[in-house]
Design a protein around this motif. Structure first.
Motif, mmCIF file in Angstrom:
data_model
loop_
_atom_site.group_PDB
_atom_site.id
_atom_site.type_symbol
_atom_site.label_atom_id
_atom_site.label_comp_id
_atom_site.label_asym_id
_atom_site.label_seq_id
_atom_site.Cartn_x
_atom_site.Cartn_y
_atom_site.Cartn_z
ATOM 1 N N SER A 168 -0.684 10.887 17.600
ATOM 2 C CA SER A 168 -0.074 12.395 17.102
ATOM 3 C C SER A 168 0.588 12.066 15.967
ATOM 4 C CB SER A 168 0.943 12.836 18.163
ATOM 5 O OG SER A 168 2.256 12.226 18.152
ATOM 6 N N ASP A 169 0.649 13.359 15.049
ATOM 7 C CA ASP A 169 1.279 13.157 13.865
ATOM 8 C C ASP A 169 2.681 12.584 13.828
ATOM 9 O OD1 ASP A 169 -1.036 14.161 12.733
ATOM 10 O OD2 ASP A 169 -0.165 16.335 12.486
ATOM 11 N N LYS A 170 3.487 12.842 14.970
ATOM 12 C CA LYS A 170 5.003 12.359 14.922
ATOM 13 C C LYS A 170 4.802 10.793 15.083
ATOM 14 C CE LYS A 170 9.095 12.984 17.389
ATOM 15 N NZ LYS A 170 9.588 13.704 18.425
ATOM 16 N N SER A 171 3.849 10.229 15.932
ATOM 17 C CA SER A 171 4.063 8.756 16.189
ATOM 18 C C SER A 171 3.394 8.167 14.684
ATOM 19 C CB SER A 171 3.070 8.523 17.137
ATOM 20 O OG SER A 171 3.371 8.847 18.377
ATOM 21 N N PHE A 172 2.417 8.929 14.097
ATOM 22 C CA PHE A 172 1.757 8.103 12.911
ATOM 23 C C PHE A 172 2.699 8.198 11.909
ATOM 24 C CE2 PHE A 172 -0.345 8.514 8.997
ATOM 25 C CZ PHE A 172 -1.249 7.438 9.036
ATOM 26 N N MET A 173 3.597 9.150 11.653
ATOM 27 C CA MET A 173 4.774 9.373 10.599
ATOM 28 C C MET A 173 5.905 8.023 11.012
ATOM 29 S SD MET A 173 3.656 11.252 8.299
ATOM 30 C CE MET A 173 5.225 11.223 7.637
ATOM 31 N N TYR A 174 6.086 7.944 12.518
ATOM 32 C CA TYR A 174 7.034 6.896 12.955
ATOM 33 C C TYR A 174 6.380 5.636 12.186
ATOM 34 C CZ TYR A 174 10.183 4.097 15.575
ATOM 35 O OH TYR A 174 10.876 2.917 15.889
ATOM 36 N N LEU A 175 5.262 5.444 12.269
ATOM 37 C CA LEU A 175 4.516 4.082 12.144
ATOM 38 C C LEU A 175 4.674 4.023 10.547
ATOM 39 C CD1 LEU A 175 3.047 1.568 12.873
ATOM 40 C CD2 LEU A 175 0.884 2.978 12.402
ATOM 41 N N ILE A 176 4.586 4.809 9.974
ATOM 42 C CA ILE A 176 4.517 5.031 8.450
ATOM 43 C C ILE A 176 5.951 4.470 7.961
ATOM 44 C CG2 ILE A 176 4.179 6.234 6.395
ATOM 45 C CD1 ILE A 176 1.499 5.559 7.370
ATOM 46 N N GLU A 177 6.947 5.108 8.438
ATOM 47 C CA GLU A 177 8.220 4.940 8.118
ATOM 48 C C GLU A 177 8.581 3.336 8.470
ATOM 49 O OE1 GLU A 177 11.227 7.463 9.786
ATOM 50 O OE2 GLU A 177 10.106 9.237 9.152
ATOM 51 N N ILE A 178 8.180 2.945 9.557
ATOM 52 C CA ILE A 178 8.186 1.449 9.811
ATOM 53 C C ILE A 178 7.722 0.532 8.781
ATOM 54 C CG2 ILE A 178 7.956 -0.349 11.193
ATOM 55 C CD1 ILE A 178 8.068 1.654 13.627
ATOM 56 N N VAL A 179 6.539 0.955 8.304
ATOM 57 C CA VAL A 179 5.932 0.088 7.334
ATOM 58 C C VAL A 179 6.545 0.150 5.806
ATOM 59 C CG1 VAL A 179 3.691 -0.046 6.012
ATOM 60 C CG2 VAL A 179 3.545 0.318 8.420
ATOM 61 N N GLU A 180 6.997 1.457 5.591
ATOM 62 C CA GLU A 180 7.617 1.634 4.432
ATOM 63 C C GLU A 180 9.119 0.980 4.264
ATOM 64 O OE1 GLU A 180 8.453 5.736 4.061
ATOM 65 O OE2 GLU A 180 6.538 6.078 3.123
ATOM 66 N N VAL A 181 9.687 0.679 5.581
ATOM 67 C CA VAL A 181 11.115 0.042 5.600
ATOM 68 C C VAL A 181 10.779 -1.524 5.491
ATOM 69 C CG1 VAL A 181 12.921 -0.637 7.102
ATOM 70 C CG2 VAL A 181 12.282 1.829 6.831
ATOM 71 N N ILE A 182 9.738 -2.137 6.063
ATOM 72 C CA ILE A 182 9.267 -3.495 6.172
ATOM 73 C C ILE A 182 9.020 -3.927 4.581
ATOM 74 C CG2 ILE A 182 7.736 -5.125 6.709
ATOM 75 C CD1 ILE A 182 7.716 -3.766 9.474
ATOM 76 N N VAL A 183 8.071 -2.933 4.068
ATOM 77 C CA VAL A 183 7.705 -3.228 2.687
ATOM 78 C C VAL A 183 8.973 -3.319 1.673
ATOM 79 C CG1 VAL A 183 6.581 -2.346 0.696
ATOM 80 C CG2 VAL A 183 5.242 -2.468 2.927
ATOM 81 N N ALA A 184 9.764 -2.182 1.672
ATOM 82 C CA ALA A 184 11.095 -2.345 1.081
ATOM 83 C C ALA A 184 12.062 -3.240 0.992
ATOM 84 C CB ALA A 184 11.816 -0.790 1.320
#
Length: 149
Positions: free
Chosen positions: A13-29
């Motif tokens: 779902s879009d919500k799960s995908f966006m959550y995954l994207i946020e996790i990746v962004e935080v790890i990269v940052a």
């Protein structure tokens, strides 16, 4: 089978995908923050070595050139600190702070101007730097004005 399909739809779902994207962004940052800390310490080490080599044992007639190189190295450290501030600001608020990015850009251009060798620099480069400073200054003024309102 229905449970499997339902679970698959939940995961994609879009919500799960966006959550995954946020996790990746935080790890990269966070990784960028750690790498930037390494860069800052390497830049400080470079500055220390330069000061000990050039300032404490100066060559005849090269003090003004050494002084400008020293200023450039100091500004390298400041630029790295500003970039680290951009990254940590993103980690805190999950928003890229445009004002901070523009200030960092202005510092970078100021560094370029301070270490600029006018003997080998063409006029078009100086005009380009002037236009960049003007554009960034106007952008900074607009953002500061809108933030105060």
């Amino acid at each position: 089978m229905r449970k499997l399909i339902k679970r698959f739809l939940e995961v994609t779902s879009d919500k799960s995908f966006m959550y995954l994207i946020e996790i990746v962004e935080v790890i990269v940052a966070k990784l960028l923050s750690l790498f930037m800390i390494i860069v800052i310490f390497a830049t400080l080490g470079d500055l220390a070595i330069f000061i000990f080599q050039e300032i404490l044992s100066p060559k005849e007639g090269s003090f003004s050139k050494t002084l400008f190189q020293t200023f450039g190295l100091f500004l390298n450290v400041l630029i790295a600190l500003e970039i680290l501030e951009n990254i940590t600001g993103y980690l805190k608020k999950h928003v890229l702070q445009v004002e901070l990015v523009i200030v960092t850009s202005l510092i970078a251009i100021a560094r370029k101007i301070i270490i600029l060798d006018l003997k080998v620099t063409e006029g078009i480069e100086i005009i380009g730097l002037g236009i960049a400073i003007l554009a960034l200054s106007i952008s900074y003024w607009i953002i500061r004005s809108s933030n105060q309102k």
